[in-house]
Write an enzyme that holds these catalytic residues in place. Structure first.
Site, PDB file in Angstrom:
ATOM      1  N   ARG A   1       0.633 -13.320   7.901  1.00 24.63           N
ATOM      2  CA  ARG A   1      -0.614 -13.025   8.602  1.00 24.63           C
ATOM      3  C   ARG A   1      -1.434 -12.099   7.727  1.00 24.63           C
ATOM      4  O   ARG A   1      -0.932 -11.083   7.252  1.00 24.63           O
ATOM      5  CB  ARG A   1      -0.249 -12.335   9.926  1.00 24.63           C
ATOM      6  CG  ARG A   1      -1.399 -12.028  10.800  1.00 24.63           C
ATOM      7  CD  ARG A   1      -0.937 -11.414  12.116  1.00 24.63           C
ATOM      8  NE  ARG A   1      -0.726  -9.981  12.029  1.00 24.63           N
ATOM      9  CZ  ARG A   1      -0.783  -9.152  13.070  1.00 24.63           C
ATOM     10  NH1 ARG A   1      -1.005  -9.626  14.275  1.00 24.63           N
ATOM     11  NH2 ARG A   1      -0.584  -7.858  12.925  1.00 24.63           N
TER      12      ARG A   1
ATOM     13  N   THR B   1      -7.866 -10.155   8.624  1.00 29.65           N
ATOM     14  CA  THR B   1      -8.470 -11.192   9.485  1.00 29.65           C
ATOM     15  C   THR B   1      -7.540 -11.594  10.626  1.00 29.65           C
ATOM     16  O   THR B   1      -7.963 -12.247  11.572  1.00 29.65           O
ATOM     17  CB  THR B   1      -8.775 -12.455   8.656  1.00 29.65           C
ATOM     18  OG1 THR B   1      -7.511 -12.984   8.180  1.00 29.65           O
ATOM     19  CG2 THR B   1      -9.648 -12.145   7.454  1.00 29.65           C
TER      20      THR B   1
ATOM     21  N   ASP C   1       6.253  -3.293  12.351  1.00 30.54           N
ATOM     22  CA  ASP C   1       6.286  -4.507  11.533  1.00 30.54           C
ATOM     23  C   ASP C   1       7.734  -5.007  11.425  1.00 30.54           C
ATOM     24  O   ASP C   1       8.577  -4.375  10.771  1.00 30.54           O
ATOM     25  CB  ASP C   1       5.704  -4.213  10.149  1.00 30.54           C
ATOM     26  CG  ASP C   1       5.537  -5.490   9.330  1.00 30.54           C
ATOM     27  OD1 ASP C   1       4.424  -5.776   8.897  1.00 30.54           O
ATOM     28  OD2 ASP C   1       6.558  -6.209   9.132  1.00 30.54           O
TER      29      ASP C   1
ATOM     30  N   ASP D   1       9.142  -5.616   7.841  1.00 31.22           N
ATOM     31  CA  ASP D   1       9.416  -4.362   7.117  1.00 31.22           C
ATOM     32  C   ASP D   1      10.657  -3.676   7.673  1.00 31.22           C
ATOM     33  O   ASP D   1      11.457  -3.107   6.920  1.00 31.22           O
ATOM     34  CB  ASP D   1       8.224  -3.408   7.230  1.00 31.22           C
ATOM     35  CG  ASP D   1       7.035  -3.858   6.385  1.00 31.22           C
ATOM     36  OD1 ASP D   1       7.172  -4.861   5.659  1.00 31.22           O
ATOM     37  OD2 ASP D   1       5.975  -3.210   6.480  1.00 31.22           O
TER      38      ASP D   1
END
Ligand code: PRP
Ligand code: URA
Length: 212
Positions: free
Chosen positions: A103, A107, A201, A204
Site C-alpha cells: 500500500r 495515496t 504496521d 514491521d
C-alpha cells in the site's frame, strides 16, 4: 458478503498481547500463527468435501475428505506470510499461491509487485490471508485478482479490520461469494489510514522495518 467476527476469549486474549506495543517480534509471530489456526476453524466451515468410504478396525463406514480441486491458500505478502503456517496446520492438503502487494502510504492505493498463482482458478475455493483490513484497497484488489482467474468463492481471514474496510469490500464484491472472517472489528481508521486501536504496521511488527 458474509462477515464473521470471532467471539472467543482466547482470540481476544491473544489479540490483546499482539496489540501491545511492547510485544517483541518472535512473540508476535507465534501469536499471529496461533490466532490464524483459531480463525481458520470458522473460515473453513464451508470447505468443499466429498464422501469417502473407509474401513475402521470394526466395520465399513462413510466419512468426509477435502474435495478436489484442493483449496488454494493465498497469503498477501508481506504480512500475510505470518499467517500461512497457522492456516496450513489446519488445512494441510491445501495448495499455496502468493500475491505480493504494498500500500502506498501517501495515496493508500495498493499495487501488486509479485504474483505466483495458478493461471486457472476455475472451481477453486480460495482463502486469502492478510492480518490487516484497513481501507480495504488491498483485499479488494486481491479478491478481484482471484475471481478474474475463475475462483468460485473467496474467504478472507484477517486478524483486525476497520468498519470502513469491511464496507469497501462489501461494496466492491457485491453479488460474489465472499466471506470475511475477523479476529476483531475495531473502531475505525486514523488520518494515516491506520486501524484504531489496531496494532500498528503488521509487516514491521512481524519482520522489522524495511525502508521503501
Ligand atoms: C498492510 C496489510 C494489508 C494492507 C491493508 O500491508 O498487511 O495488506 O496494509 O491496508 P488497506 O486495507 O488500506 O489496503 P502493507 O501494504 O503495509 O505491506 P506489508 O505487508 O509488506 O507490510
Ligand atoms: N496496514 C497495517 O499494517 N496496519 C494498519 O493499521 C493499516 C494498514
Amino acid at each position: 458478503m458474509h462477515v464473521h467476527v470471532a467471539d472467543h476469549p482466547l482470540v481476544t486474549h491473544k489479540l490483546t498481547v499482539l496489540r501491545d506495543r511492547t510485544t517483541p517480534s518472535p512473540t508476535f509471530r507465534a501469536l499471529a500463527s496461533e490466532l490464524v489456526t483459531l480463525l481458520a476453524y470458522e473460515a473453513t466451515r464451508s470447505v468443499r468435501t466429498q464422501t469417502v468410504r473407509i474401513e475402521t478396525p470394526v466395520t465399513s463406514t462413510e466419512g468426509l475428505a477435502i474435495a478436489d480441486p484442493k483449496p488454494l491458500v493465498v497469503p498477501i505478502l508481506r504480512a500475510g506470510l505470518g499467517m500461512l503456517d497457522g492456516m496450513v496446520t489446519l488445512l494441510p492438503s491445501a495448495e499455496v499461491g502468493f500475491l505480493g502487494m504494498v500500500r502506498n502510504e501517501e495515496t493508500l492505493q495498493p499495487s501488486v509487485y509479485a504474483e505466483r498463482l495458478p493461471s486457472d482458478l476455475s472451481g477453486r475455493q480460495c482463502f486469502v490471508l492478510d492480518p490487516m483490513l484497513a481501507t480495504g484497497g488491498s483485499l479488494v484488489a486481491a479478491i478481484d485478482y482471484l475471481f478474474d482467474r475463475g475462483a468460485t468463492d473467496v474467504t478472507a481471514v484477517c486478524l483486525i479490520a476497520a468498519p470502513e474496510g469491511v464496507a469497501a469490500v462489501e461494496k466492491a464484491t457485491e453479488g460474489r461469494a465472499v466471506t470475511v472472517v475477523l479476529g476483531a472489528l475495531d473502531q475505525g481508521l486514523d488520518e494515516r489510514g491506520y486501524i484504531v486501536p489496531g496494532l500498528g504496521d503488521a509487516g514491521d511488527r512481524l519482520y522489522g522495518t524495511v525502508p521503501a
